[in-house]
Design an enzyme around this catalytic site. Sequence first.
Site, PDB file in Angstrom:
ATOM      1  N   GLU A 162       0.061  -1.065  -0.072  1.00 10.43           N
ATOM      2  CA  GLU A 162       0.413   0.441   0.232  1.00 10.43           C
ATOM      3  C   GLU A 162       0.652   1.378  -0.075  1.00 10.43           C
ATOM      4  OE1 GLU A 162      -2.321   2.756   3.360  1.00 10.43           O
ATOM      5  OE2 GLU A 162      -2.348   0.820   3.304  1.00 10.43           O
ATOM      6  N   LYS A 175     -10.798  -2.323   8.116  1.00 10.97           N
ATOM      7  CA  LYS A 175      -9.307  -2.221   9.350  1.00 10.97           C
ATOM      8  C   LYS A 175     -10.239  -1.461  10.095  1.00 10.97           C
ATOM      9  CE  LYS A 175      -6.397   1.827   8.145  1.00 10.97           C
ATOM     10  NZ  LYS A 175      -6.157   2.758   6.567  1.00 10.97           N
TER      11      LYS A 175
END
Length: 214
Positions: free
Chosen positions: A45, A134
Amino acid sequence: MTPEIFFEHWREEPLPLIAILRGITPKDAVSAAEILIEAGFRWLEVPLNSPSALESIQLMRQVAGDRARVGAGTVLTVQQVDEVAAADGELIVSPNADAAVIQRTRHHNMVSLPGVITPTEAFAALHAGASALKFFPAEQFSPELLKAFRAVLPRNLACLPVGGIRPDAEQMRRYRQAGANGFGLGGALYQAGMPMDELTKRAGAYRQAWEQVQ
């Protein structure tokens, strides 16, 4: 990707950890990707508040090929989702749960990983089409709280604490026993401008910690 499909894919990951490369530059993008993939990481990411983040994503995608998925973090708007899609990104991670961002991500057939910290946010994100959740910031989200969430969330849903996760097998084990399916790793794994040999060392430490949890 639906939560069920993502969960089945994710549970087969030998190293279900997302490397968050905040602050990385295109100059280091290729080297970092190679190091992390060699260490077993399959999810990379690049937060959009990094310098030239979209360029780094494109470079890392070229290196990763079909060996790893590369995407963006700190994605806050629909326009940013479109920009990541144009850069060939495969993953959209946000600190919040914005329904429009989630829906646009799914429109582009990318993985949607929004940040949540309350049951209301969690179920709203799933309703909007999130692929997984998340739990952020994990410093404020204890294993005990995750266990309570797990009692009401769908069984086939990947839950990933992010924030303050160290290469510490005991810390990981507590979250795993509470229902975590993996983790997002930030500053304890990568810091802007760090030497690549240090990244190699830290990546190996996280892999070792995870292997001790199994």
